[in-house]
Design a protein around this motif. Structure first.
Motif, PDB file in Angstrom:
ATOM      1  N   ARG A 157       0.842  -1.203   0.000  1.00 28.33           N
ATOM      2  CA  ARG A 157       0.000   0.000   0.000  1.00 28.33           C
ATOM      3  C   ARG A 157       0.870   1.243   0.000  1.00 28.33           C
ATOM      4  NH1 ARG A 157      -3.103  -1.898   5.052  1.00 28.33           N
ATOM      5  NH2 ARG A 157      -2.378  -3.878   4.241  1.00 28.33           N
ATOM      6  N   LYS A 158       0.216   2.417  -0.097  1.00 27.57           N
ATOM      7  CA  LYS A 158       0.959   3.684  -0.146  1.00 27.57           C
ATOM      8  C   LYS A 158       0.691   4.476   1.139  1.00 27.57           C
ATOM      9  CE  LYS A 158       2.630   4.695  -3.726  1.00 27.57           C
ATOM     10  NZ  LYS A 158       2.902   4.682  -5.154  1.00 27.57           N
ATOM     11  N   TYR A 159       1.558   5.475   1.350  1.00 29.74           N
ATOM     12  CA  TYR A 159       1.508   6.215   2.620  1.00 29.74           C
ATOM     13  C   TYR A 159       1.543   7.730   2.385  1.00 29.74           C
ATOM     14  CZ  TYR A 159       2.407   1.674   4.605  1.00 29.74           C
ATOM     15  OH  TYR A 159       2.290   0.363   4.950  1.00 29.74           O
ATOM     16  N   ALA A 160       0.799   8.456   3.213  1.00 28.45           N
ATOM     17  CA  ALA A 160       0.822   9.923   3.176  1.00 28.45           C
ATOM     18  C   ALA A 160       1.760  10.428   4.277  1.00 28.45           C
ATOM     19  CB  ALA A 160      -0.581  10.477   3.405  1.00 28.45           C
ATOM     20  N   LYS A 161       2.282  11.644   4.087  1.00 29.23           N
ATOM     21  CA  LYS A 161       3.158  12.231   5.119  1.00 29.23           C
ATOM     22  C   LYS A 161       2.415  12.375   6.443  1.00 29.23           C
ATOM     23  CE  LYS A 161       6.620  14.903   2.619  1.00 29.23           C
ATOM     24  NZ  LYS A 161       6.270  15.488   1.314  1.00 29.23           N
ATOM     25  N   SER A 162       1.088  12.537   6.350  1.00 29.43           N
ATOM     26  CA  SER A 162       0.280  12.683   7.563  1.00 29.43           C
ATOM     27  C   SER A 162      -0.057  11.333   8.194  1.00 29.43           C
ATOM     28  CB  SER A 162      -0.985  13.475   7.243  1.00 29.43           C
ATOM     29  OG  SER A 162      -1.620  12.941   6.094  1.00 29.43           O
ATOM     30  N   HIS A 163       0.635  10.256   7.765  1.00 31.04           N
ATOM     31  CA  HIS A 163       0.627   8.944   8.424  1.00 31.04           C
ATOM     32  C   HIS A 163      -0.566   8.044   8.114  1.00 31.04           C
ATOM     33  CE1 HIS A 163       4.131  10.331  10.534  1.00 31.04           C
ATOM     34  NE2 HIS A 163       3.454  11.392  10.941  1.00 31.04           N
ATOM     35  N   GLU A 164      -1.384   8.421   7.091  1.00 33.57           N
ATOM     36  CA  GLU A 164      -2.433   7.486   6.666  1.00 33.57           C
ATOM     37  C   GLU A 164      -1.856   6.536   5.620  1.00 33.57           C
ATOM     38  OE1 GLU A 164      -2.826  10.818   6.486  1.00 33.57           O
ATOM     39  OE2 GLU A 164      -4.127  11.152   8.234  1.00 33.57           O
ATOM     40  N   TRP A 165      -2.436   5.347   5.560  1.00 27.42           N
ATOM     41  CA  TRP A 165      -2.122   4.455   4.434  1.00 27.42           C
ATOM     42  C   TRP A 165      -3.333   4.362   3.518  1.00 27.42           C
ATOM     43  CZ3 TRP A 165      -5.526   0.457   4.375  1.00 27.42           C
ATOM     44  CH2 TRP A 165      -5.987  -0.081   5.596  1.00 27.42           C
ATOM     45  N   ALA A 166      -3.087   4.027   2.243  1.00 32.34           N
ATOM     46  CA  ALA A 166      -4.150   3.877   1.245  1.00 32.34           C
ATOM     47  C   ALA A 166      -3.834   2.645   0.418  1.00 32.34           C
ATOM     48  CB  ALA A 166      -4.221   5.116   0.355  1.00 32.34           C
ATOM     49  N   GLY A 212      -7.527  16.548   2.728  1.00 26.43           N
ATOM     50  CA  GLY A 212      -8.550  17.228   3.534  1.00 26.43           C
ATOM     51  C   GLY A 212      -8.839  16.490   4.833  1.00 26.43           C
ATOM     52  N   GLU A 213      -9.269  17.257   5.844  1.00 28.29           N
ATOM     53  CA  GLU A 213      -9.635  16.644   7.127  1.00 28.29           C
ATOM     54  C   GLU A 213     -10.888  15.812   6.953  1.00 28.29           C
ATOM     55  OE1 GLU A 213      -8.236  20.378   9.912  1.00 28.29           O
ATOM     56  OE2 GLU A 213     -10.177  19.423  10.325  1.00 28.29           O
ATOM     57  N   CYS A 214     -10.882  14.615   7.502  1.00 28.51           N
ATOM     58  CA  CYS A 214     -12.080  13.782   7.359  1.00 28.51           C
ATOM     59  C   CYS A 214     -12.427  13.025   8.623  1.00 28.51           C
ATOM     60  CB  CYS A 214     -11.904  12.835   6.181  1.00 28.51           C
ATOM     61  SG  CYS A 214     -10.488  11.772   6.371  1.00 28.51           S
ATOM     62  N   GLY A 215     -11.762  13.328   9.735  1.00 28.62           N
ATOM     63  CA  GLY A 215     -12.088  12.649  10.983  1.00 28.62           C
ATOM     64  C   GLY A 215     -11.111  13.037  12.063  1.00 28.62           C
ATOM     65  N   VAL A 216     -11.309  12.447  13.241  1.00 25.33           N
ATOM     66  CA  VAL A 216     -10.454  12.741  14.383  1.00 25.33           C
ATOM     67  C   VAL A 216     -10.117  11.423  15.078  1.00 25.33           C
ATOM     68  CG1 VAL A 216     -10.320  13.894  16.628  1.00 25.33           C
ATOM     69  CG2 VAL A 216     -11.518  15.005  14.742  1.00 25.33           C
ATOM     70  N   ILE A 217      -8.882  11.303  15.490  1.00 24.42           N
ATOM     71  CA  ILE A 217      -8.481  10.149  16.289  1.00 24.42           C
ATOM     72  C   ILE A 217      -7.989  10.675  17.631  1.00 24.42           C
ATOM     73  CG2 ILE A 217      -6.929   8.177  16.454  1.00 24.42           C
ATOM     74  CD1 ILE A 217      -6.899   8.021  13.468  1.00 24.42           C
ATOM     75  N   GLU A 218      -8.616  10.187  18.701  1.00 30.95           N
ATOM     76  CA  GLU A 218      -8.203  10.618  20.033  1.00 30.95           C
ATOM     77  C   GLU A 218      -7.541   9.465  20.766  1.00 30.95           C
ATOM     78  OE1 GLU A 218     -10.946  12.556  22.574  1.00 30.95           O
ATOM     79  OE2 GLU A 218     -11.410  14.123  21.131  1.00 30.95           O
ATOM     80  N   SER A 219      -6.482   9.798  21.475  1.00 29.37           N
ATOM     81  CA  SER A 219      -5.872   8.825  22.379  1.00 29.37           C
ATOM     82  C   SER A 219      -5.984   9.390  23.788  1.00 29.37           C
ATOM     83  CB  SER A 219      -4.413   8.592  22.018  1.00 29.37           C
ATOM     84  OG  SER A 219      -3.664   9.751  22.295  1.00 29.37           O
ATOM     85  N   VAL A 220      -5.547   8.622  24.781  1.00 31.07           N
ATOM     86  CA  VAL A 220      -5.578   9.134  26.147  1.00 31.07           C
ATOM     87  C   VAL A 220      -4.801  10.446  26.211  1.00 31.07           C
ATOM     88  CG1 VAL A 220      -5.018   8.640  28.546  1.00 31.07           C
ATOM     89  CG2 VAL A 220      -5.745   6.787  27.061  1.00 31.07           C
ATOM     90  N   LYS A 221      -3.725  10.501  25.418  1.00 36.94           N
ATOM     91  CA  LYS A 221      -2.836  11.655  25.502  1.00 36.94           C
ATOM     92  C   LYS A 221      -3.325  12.883  24.747  1.00 36.94           C
ATOM     93  CE  LYS A 221       0.811   8.859  24.445  1.00 36.94           C
ATOM     94  NZ  LYS A 221       2.178   8.531  24.009  1.00 36.94           N
ATOM     95  N   ALA A 222      -3.918  12.689  23.544  1.00 37.92           N
ATOM     96  CA  ALA A 222      -4.180  13.845  22.688  1.00 37.92           C
ATOM     97  C   ALA A 222      -5.183  13.509  21.587  1.00 37.92           C
ATOM     98  CB  ALA A 222      -2.876  14.295  22.048  1.00 37.92           C
ATOM     99  N   ALA A 223      -5.595  14.520  20.856  1.00 40.39           N
ATOM    100  CA  ALA A 223      -6.475  14.340  19.704  1.00 40.39           C
ATOM    101  C   ALA A 223      -5.720  14.741  18.440  1.00 40.39           C
ATOM    102  CB  ALA A 223      -7.719  15.192  19.852  1.00 40.39           C
ATOM    103  N   SER A 224      -5.913  13.984  17.347  1.00 38.62           N
ATOM    104  CA  SER A 224      -5.245  14.284  16.081  1.00 38.62           C
ATOM    105  C   SER A 224      -6.260  14.207  14.954  1.00 38.62           C
ATOM    106  CB  SER A 224      -4.158  13.256  15.767  1.00 38.62           C
ATOM    107  OG  SER A 224      -3.372  13.018  16.879  1.00 38.62           O
ATOM    108  N   ASP A 225      -6.069  15.053  13.947  1.00 34.97           N
ATOM    109  CA  ASP A 225      -6.945  15.005  12.779  1.00 34.97           C
ATOM    110  C   ASP A 225      -6.552  13.862  11.861  1.00 34.97           C
ATOM    111  OD1 ASP A 225      -8.619  17.275  13.314  1.00 34.97           O
ATOM    112  OD2 ASP A 225      -6.856  18.516  12.947  1.00 34.97           O
ATOM    113  N   LEU A 226      -7.563  13.348  11.183  1.00 35.38           N
ATOM    114  CA  LEU A 226      -7.341  12.330  10.153  1.00 35.38           C
ATOM    115  C   LEU A 226      -7.505  13.010   8.795  1.00 35.38           C
ATOM    116  CD1 LEU A 226      -7.188   9.191   9.473  1.00 35.38           C
ATOM    117  CD2 LEU A 226      -9.679   9.312   9.350  1.00 35.38           C
ATOM    118  N   TYR A 227      -6.569  12.774   7.888  1.00 36.21           N
ATOM    119  CA  TYR A 227      -6.614  13.390   6.559  1.00 36.21           C
ATOM    120  C   TYR A 227      -6.820  12.317   5.501  1.00 36.21           C
ATOM    121  CZ  TYR A 227      -4.616  17.292   9.139  1.00 36.21           C
ATOM    122  OH  TYR A 227      -4.407  18.299  10.054  1.00 36.21           O
TER     123      TYR A 227
END
Lengths: 358, 123
Positions: free
Chosen positions: B6-15, B53-68
């Motif tokens: 698969r391929k990867y974005a700099k923002s850490h998503e895979w496709a 583009g932003e399409c979601g949010v992932i939260e962990s105990v530590k912090a919240a991050s946007d999903l692109y």
């Protein structure tokens, strides 16, 4: 790892949630050597401490400790602490790391000439062992000295040939002890407790555990900018004595806000600094701590709101950076099955009584 | 090591192409950095998202991050299992922890993403 009060401390070892769950169901170890320990001794120690800390000192029995606050003249909180009565005229104060130097200067400047102050922070190591399995691990390592120990009581005993102090206290809502010892003994205790089944836990789990237990964290719920009485920790705030800041703390008219617990419908967490609004969208307060509560199973938060909005069940909204969260004012602690005050099963036959919290 | 299918974005998503759709998740490296994931805000099926583009949010105990979104397209399916078990991303970021499936607007957008080797070299 993260900087905390001048120390480099682990946020997590295996993972925040697994460490949190280990504390609720087993036993965990926290390295709390960063905390400060002061000795206060002398014929004037009781009177000096009564004038300094918000909780009553004179009524402490030897072998008993109590939670209190150190306030400034304006009633703001310089630190929260534990006062241990080691002897008739001998006390240990346990304070936070980031505030230790300021506390020491403040306390010394308010002691009478016959009261001795010794800062023992650098040569006192501290380890917290917490969780339902903690009592039997302590028994296996230190013998029966701890059996029957009530909540907020302590014993001085011998471990590896040298004296240690063990108090039945903690910051998780679960039964456990805090061990004060020389560094070598604390390291030995850490390894032996791990061999007996305890797992290490970091600052991350310490925070989610104390949040579920409804306990304040200095710098978040408690600061110099906010009156001690707004925190609602009434047990820590004596009404019938005078101490620095007491005229403000005991004046109900000066209490505008109150600390509340908020429970949310989902898992999405409010974070420190998020605004709390009422049903009309009007700002009524601010979140001081917020996280997903692994044992509670939903997001929870502590925050301050106008004191008219503290009734359990009051619906409130939190505006986060990304959305609005619906919450309701909840009873504290959030986690109601904590073992902190319960008699450990392994003590039953010895008749340990844990009914009191003073 | 990231998976090289698969391929990867700099923002850490895979496709990853799967027939006519692109499956999207976050990398194992990303889940490790986030720590215990406690909440995932999923996009709605039918939403149109743009590449980056932003399409979601992932939260962990530590912090919240946007999903692109690593590529643009229409959201055709989301991983509803994450609503009750967001920890699936920690346990299996590349398979059971997938987040959404997109009908890609332009399959060629995948070519602008990184290979596993290129992504791992950035970490």
């Amino acid at each position: 790892m993260a900087g905390f009060g001048g120390f480099e401390m682990p946020i997590q070892y295996a993972g925040i949630v697994s460490e949190h769950e280990a504390c609720r169901g087993g036993a965990v170890l926290f390295d709390t050597c960063h905390m400060g320990e002061f000795l206060i001794e002398g014929a004037g120690a009781v009177a000096d401490l009564e004038g300094l800390v918000s909780c009553t000192v004179a009524s402490l029995a030897e072998g008993q400790c109590r939670y209190g606050m150190l306030c400034n003249e304006q009633g703001g909180v310089i630190d929260d602490l534990l006062v241990y009565r080691l002897g008739a005229e001998r006390f240990m104060l346990v304070v936070n790391a980031g505030t230790q130097a300021g506390d020491a200067a403040w306390i010394r400047s308010h002691l009478g000439p016959t009261t001795r102050f010794t800062n023992r922070s650098d040569d006192t190591a501290k380890v917290d062992l917490q969780g339902p399995q903690a009592p039997q691990i302590v028994q296996a390592l230190l013998g029966d000295a701890i059996v029957g120990l009530k909540y907020y009581r302590f014993v001085q005993t011998i471990y590896k040939g040298d004296p240690v102090l063990l108090s039945r206290t903690g910051y998780t809502g679960e039964v456990g002890v805090e061990l004060y010892a020389a560094p070598d003994q604390a390291i030995a205790f850490w390894h032996e407790a791990m061999a007996a089944g305890a797992v290490p836990a970091g600052l991350g789990a310490r925070d989610t555990l104390r949040l579920e237990a409804g306990m304040p964290l200095y710098g978040h719920e408690l600061t110099t900018e906010r009156h001690a009485s707004e925190s609602g920790f009434a047990r820590a705030l004596a009404q019938d004595k005078t101490y620095i800041g007491s005229t403000v703390v005991q004046d109900e008219a000066q209490r505008r806000q109150a600390l509340i617990g908020l429970t949310f419908e989902g898992r999405r967490a409010a974070r420190e600094g998020d605004l709390i609004c009422d049903g009309h969208g009007r700002e009524v307060g601010v979140v001081t701590s917020g996280s997903y509560g692994p044992s509670v199973g939903s997001a929870i938060a502590l925050g301050y709101v106008d004191k008219t909005l503290t009734e359990v069940g009051t619906p409130l909204m939190v505006r986060t950076a990304r959305s609005e969260l619906s919450g309701v004012v909840s009873e504290l602690p959030f986690w109601k099955e904590g073992t902190a005050r319960k008699r450990p099963p392994s003590w039953q036959e010895n008749g340990g009584d844990t009914s009191s919290y003073t | 090591m990231s998976m090289d299918d698969r391929k990867y974005a700099k923002s850490h998503e895979w496709a990853k192409m799967d027939g006519a759709v692109v499956v999207v998740g976050i990398s194992d490296h990303a889940q490790q950095e986030l720590g215990d994931i406690t909440f995932v805000e999923l996009p709605a099926v039918g939403d149109t998202v743009a590449a980056g583009g932003e399409c979601g949010v992932i939260e962990s105990v530590k912090a919240a991050s946007d999903l692109y979104a690593p590529v643009g397209g229409e959201v055709v399916e989301v991983n509803m299992a994450l609503e009750d078990a967001p920890e699936l991303i920690n346990q299996d970021a590349f398979e059971a922890g997938w987040i959404m499936k997109l009908k890609p607007a332009d399959v060629a957008e995948l070519d602008s993403l990184m290979s596993a080797e290129e992504y791992d070299a950035l970490m």
